[in-house]
Design a protein around this motif. Structure first.
Motif, PDB file in Angstrom:
ATOM      1  N   THR A 283      -6.125  10.667   9.834  1.00 24.67           N
ATOM      2  CA  THR A 283      -4.684  10.386   9.771  1.00 24.67           C
ATOM      3  C   THR A 283      -3.891  11.674   9.950  1.00 24.67           C
ATOM      4  O   THR A 283      -4.235  12.703   9.369  1.00 24.67           O
ATOM      5  CB  THR A 283      -4.324   9.767   8.396  1.00 24.67           C
ATOM      6  OG1 THR A 283      -5.021   8.528   8.268  1.00 24.67           O
ATOM      7  CG2 THR A 283      -2.835   9.514   8.270  1.00 24.67           C
TER       8      THR A 283
ATOM      9  N   GLN B 165      -7.198   6.720  -3.675  1.00 23.31           N
ATOM     10  CA  GLN B 165      -7.906   7.690  -2.828  1.00 23.31           C
ATOM     11  C   GLN B 165      -7.280   9.053  -3.056  1.00 23.31           C
ATOM     12  O   GLN B 165      -6.065   9.191  -2.998  1.00 23.31           O
ATOM     13  CB  GLN B 165      -7.747   7.347  -1.334  1.00 23.31           C
ATOM     14  CG  GLN B 165      -8.580   6.185  -0.859  1.00 23.31           C
ATOM     15  CD  GLN B 165      -8.444   5.962   0.657  1.00 23.31           C
ATOM     16  OE1 GLN B 165      -7.734   6.689   1.358  1.00 23.31           O
ATOM     17  NE2 GLN B 165      -9.124   4.954   1.146  1.00 23.31           N
TER      18      GLN B 165
ATOM     19  N   SER C 250      -0.976   0.228   6.842  1.00 26.50           N
ATOM     20  CA  SER C 250      -1.345   1.219   5.824  1.00 26.50           C
ATOM     21  C   SER C 250      -2.799   1.014   5.396  1.00 26.50           C
ATOM     22  O   SER C 250      -3.530   1.984   5.193  1.00 26.50           O
ATOM     23  CB  SER C 250      -0.428   1.092   4.615  1.00 26.50           C
ATOM     24  OG  SER C 250       0.868   0.725   5.009  1.00 26.50           O
TER      25      SER C 250
ATOM     26  N   ARG D 162      -2.989   6.314  -1.747  1.00 28.73           N
ATOM     27  CA  ARG D 162      -3.625   7.576  -1.339  1.00 28.73           C
ATOM     28  C   ARG D 162      -2.729   8.709  -1.816  1.00 28.73           C
ATOM     29  O   ARG D 162      -1.570   8.789  -1.421  1.00 28.73           O
ATOM     30  CB  ARG D 162      -3.814   7.632   0.180  1.00 28.73           C
ATOM     31  CG  ARG D 162      -4.377   8.977   0.643  1.00 28.73           C
ATOM     32  CD  ARG D 162      -4.576   9.030   2.153  1.00 28.73           C
ATOM     33  NE  ARG D 162      -5.792   8.342   2.571  1.00 28.73           N
ATOM     34  CZ  ARG D 162      -6.191   8.271   3.846  1.00 28.73           C
ATOM     35  NH1 ARG D 162      -5.471   8.830   4.805  1.00 28.73           N
ATOM     36  NH2 ARG D 162      -7.305   7.637   4.165  1.00 28.73           N
TER      37      ARG D 162
ATOM     38  N   VAL E  96       0.854  -1.192   0.000  1.00 27.78           N
ATOM     39  CA  VAL E  96       0.000   0.000   0.000  1.00 27.78           C
ATOM     40  C   VAL E  96       0.892   1.245   0.000  1.00 27.78           C
ATOM     41  O   VAL E  96       1.896   1.273   0.709  1.00 27.78           O
ATOM     42  CB  VAL E  96      -0.893   0.018   1.270  1.00 27.78           C
ATOM     43  CG1 VAL E  96      -1.756   1.280   1.310  1.00 27.78           C
ATOM     44  CG2 VAL E  96      -1.770  -1.238   1.338  1.00 27.78           C
TER      45      VAL E  96
ATOM     46  N   THR F 214      -4.962   2.562   7.882  1.00 29.38           N
ATOM     47  CA  THR F 214      -4.955   4.021   7.696  1.00 29.38           C
ATOM     48  C   THR F 214      -5.922   4.429   6.582  1.00 29.38           C
ATOM     49  O   THR F 214      -6.657   5.410   6.721  1.00 29.38           O
ATOM     50  CB  THR F 214      -3.526   4.493   7.348  1.00 29.38           C
ATOM     51  OG1 THR F 214      -2.683   4.200   8.461  1.00 29.38           O
ATOM     52  CG2 THR F 214      -3.468   5.970   7.051  1.00 29.38           C
ATOM     53  N   LEU F 215      -5.928   3.662   5.500  1.00 29.36           N
ATOM     54  CA  LEU F 215      -6.792   3.981   4.360  1.00 29.36           C
ATOM     55  C   LEU F 215      -8.235   3.504   4.567  1.00 29.36           C
ATOM     56  O   LEU F 215      -9.070   3.651   3.685  1.00 29.36           O
ATOM     57  CB  LEU F 215      -6.224   3.369   3.071  1.00 29.36           C
ATOM     58  CG  LEU F 215      -5.308   4.267   2.240  1.00 29.36           C
ATOM     59  CD1 LEU F 215      -4.111   4.760   3.019  1.00 29.36           C
ATOM     60  CD2 LEU F 215      -4.852   3.579   0.962  1.00 29.36           C
TER      61      LEU F 215
ATOM     62  N   ASP G 176      -6.964  13.358   6.201  1.00 30.37           N
ATOM     63  CA  ASP G 176      -5.507  13.123   6.256  1.00 30.37           C
ATOM     64  C   ASP G 176      -4.808  14.481   6.199  1.00 30.37           C
ATOM     65  O   ASP G 176      -4.809  15.139   5.155  1.00 30.37           O
ATOM     66  CB  ASP G 176      -5.050  12.225   5.102  1.00 30.37           C
ATOM     67  CG  ASP G 176      -3.620  11.721   5.291  1.00 30.37           C
ATOM     68  OD1 ASP G 176      -2.813  12.440   5.949  1.00 30.37           O
ATOM     69  OD2 ASP G 176      -3.303  10.636   4.785  1.00 30.37           O
TER      70      ASP G 176
ATOM     71  N   HIS H 106      -3.018  -0.239  -3.708  1.00 33.28           N
ATOM     72  CA  HIS H 106      -3.843   0.775  -3.032  1.00 33.28           C
ATOM     73  C   HIS H 106      -2.974   2.006  -2.813  1.00 33.28           C
ATOM     74  O   HIS H 106      -1.872   1.894  -2.277  1.00 33.28           O
ATOM     75  CB  HIS H 106      -4.356   0.263  -1.680  1.00 33.28           C
ATOM     76  CG  HIS H 106      -5.211  -0.952  -1.813  1.00 33.28           C
ATOM     77  ND1 HIS H 106      -6.550  -0.888  -2.104  1.00 33.28           N
ATOM     78  CD2 HIS H 106      -4.902  -2.273  -1.721  1.00 33.28           C
ATOM     79  CE1 HIS H 106      -7.046  -2.117  -2.166  1.00 33.28           C
ATOM     80  NE2 HIS H 106      -6.068  -2.972  -1.945  1.00 33.28           N
TER      81      HIS H 106
ATOM     82  N   PRO I 173       0.443   4.857   1.191  1.00 33.79           N
ATOM     83  CA  PRO I 173      -0.545   5.674   1.888  1.00 33.79           C
ATOM     84  C   PRO I 173      -0.325   7.177   1.773  1.00 33.79           C
ATOM     85  O   PRO I 173      -1.159   7.946   2.242  1.00 33.79           O
ATOM     86  CB  PRO I 173      -0.361   5.237   3.352  1.00 33.79           C
ATOM     87  CG  PRO I 173       1.100   4.947   3.445  1.00 33.79           C
ATOM     88  CD  PRO I 173       1.510   4.387   2.096  1.00 33.79           C
ATOM     89  N   HIS I 174       0.800   7.591   1.148  1.00 31.37           N
ATOM     90  CA  HIS I 174       1.068   9.042   1.104  1.00 31.37           C
ATOM     91  C   HIS I 174       2.004   9.367  -0.051  1.00 31.37           C
ATOM     92  O   HIS I 174       3.216   9.138   0.019  1.00 31.37           O
ATOM     93  CB  HIS I 174       1.687   9.516   2.425  1.00 31.37           C
ATOM     94  CG  HIS I 174       1.784  11.005   2.525  1.00 31.37           C
ATOM     95  ND1 HIS I 174       1.158  11.730   3.513  1.00 31.37           N
ATOM     96  CD2 HIS I 174       2.430  11.923   1.748  1.00 31.37           C
ATOM     97  CE1 HIS I 174       1.409  13.019   3.347  1.00 31.37           C
ATOM     98  NE2 HIS I 174       2.188  13.157   2.282  1.00 31.37           N
TER      99      HIS I 174
END
Ligand code: FE2
Length: 411
Positions: A238, A145, A352, A115, A53, A355-356, A207, A113, A55-56
């Motif tokens: 987040t 996302q 992660s 973000r 993942v 988090t998502l 986030d 995935h 996530p950022h």
């Protein structure tokens, strides 16, 4: 489809994972190694994991380093200057092309995935409009996302609040923020109240780029956590970066941790970006400029690692491989004890996904989507030590990508 001879994280022995109609239909323990038949995929004892993942990341800025000029000092401030030069030439097609190329780099490394933060401090919301198209066009590779990210502030940017509202109206999934960048402490606090109201009203995730500085007086994390606690939204919120926590004194931090735990919020650290950009006002001793990842983890809170940038004006390296960031993060955060190494993939997979808020859309359980990755390693420890690559990536029960492992021959 059967994936045979798979090692699953945190389970003993070998397994066959069966996929039907895009979902995992059975997970069967094997007494012995099996021989592959028909369309079986043989994991050969290697790790079968839920996808990695990201996530950022900032897909609107990616792949722009050096165009038109390189950041020579490597600082955040020169990065902003270089980005200003590049921003003047950006088009809808340019943003989309760079995002698609980057998503492919992520997918090549077993990430399914993502973000992404997208700058919405732009009266035209051009990057957001481009990314909403990319989200649909790249659906076969990743679930994306989109965070409405106010790079230049909500309160300190003209029409900042209206642009945030419009971004969510257009289809952004997550409400972002940057309280430490607002002109005053009061604006930082009111920006958090505004963005939490917006998220609560629209049912969005949150986030926030929070306290991304070495300034120990940057204390917006307590405001975000308290807003999340009071509203009962912690698991949907987040705090990204929180690098100031690396400069807080322990007396303040011990009080803060009590609130953070009660709030139930999630944390993202981007250790390669932070070690590069923070600590720039120090001579020696020089701070690491990274949040307290190990301490957050030890306290039972949820923390994961992200890449933040790939070849942009703020960070010139990166290739989509989140295991590279995991490797660096374990070093930087003093997480090289064997217990940490033996579960290190948590920081780029399960944590992660939490988090998502992926919930039952993620994980190797019967009934969940058949999104799976075979890593070229037998354990978390070997995966990070050898920087293992994704050998096979399966999405919706179909093979999305295979990689032939490199072969070295001595003369
Ligand atoms: Fe970021």
């Amino acid at each position: 489809m059967n994936i045979i001879n798979a090692t699953l994280r945190k389970r003993q022995g070998l397994f066959t994972v069966t996929c039907d109609g895009g979902r995992i239909s059975a997970i069967t323990a094997q007494p012995d190694l099996l021989l592959a038949k028909d369309d079986d995929i043989d994991a050969a004892g290697q790790l079968l994991i839920a996808p990695l993942v990201e996530p950022h990341i900032h897909l609107d800025a990616t792949l722009t380093a050096g165009d038109p000029q390189w950041n020579m000092s490597g600082t955040l401030f020169e990065g902003i200057e270089r980005w200003g030069q590049r921003k003047a030439t950006i088009t809808h097609e340019d943003t989309k092309a760079r995002a698609h190329t980057t998503i492919r780099m992520l997918a090549e490394h077993g990430i399914q995935h993502v973000r992404t933060h997208i700058d919405v401090t732009d009266p035209t919301l051009g990057a957001l409009k481009a990314m909403l198209e990319v989200r649909e066009e790249a659906r076969h590779l990743v679930d994306l996302q989109i965070v409405a990210f106010p790079q230049e502030g909500i309160e300190s940017y003209d029409n900042g609040r209206a642009l945030m509202e419009q971004a969510i109206e257009l289809g952004a999934d997550v409400v972002g923020g940057i309280p430490h960048f607002e002109n005053t402490r009061e604006q930082g606090v009111s920006s958090i109240k505004f963005l939490m109201d917006l998220a609560e009203r629209r049912g969005c995730l949150v986030d926030v780029h929070c306290d991304e500085t070495d300034d120990p007086h940057s204390r917006f994390l307590e405001v975000l956590a308290e807003e999340a606690r009071v509203r009962g939204m912690g698991s949907r919120v987040t705090a990204s970066h929180t690098t100031a926590m690396g400069s807080y004194d322990n007396a303040y931090c011990s009080k803060l941790f009590r609130l953070l735990k009660h709030s139930g919020i999630n944390f993202v650290s981007c250790p390669t970006e932070s070690i590069h950009l923070q600590g720039r006002f120090d001579t020696f001793p020089k701070r690491r400029g990274v949040t307290r990842v190990a301490e957050i983890d030890r306290a039972g809170m949820n923390v994961c690692f992200g890449q933040d940038s790939i070849k942009d004006p703020w960070y010139p390296l990166g290739n989509g491989n989140i295991l590279r960031v995991l490797d660096a993060g374990l070093h930087i955060c003093h997480m090289m004890g064997f217990e940490d190494l033996a579960r290190s993939l948590d920081l780029v997979t399960d944590n992660s996904a939490r988090t998502l808020n992926l919930g039952e859309r993620y994980g190797i359980e019967v009934g969940r989507p058949a999104n799976l990755v075979i890593l070229d390693a037998e354990s978390d420890y070997e995966a990070v030590r050898r920087q293992a690559k994704a050998r096979v990536s399966i999405r919706g029960g179909q093979v999305l990508m295979t990689r032939v492992p490199e072969r070295v021959e001595f003369a």
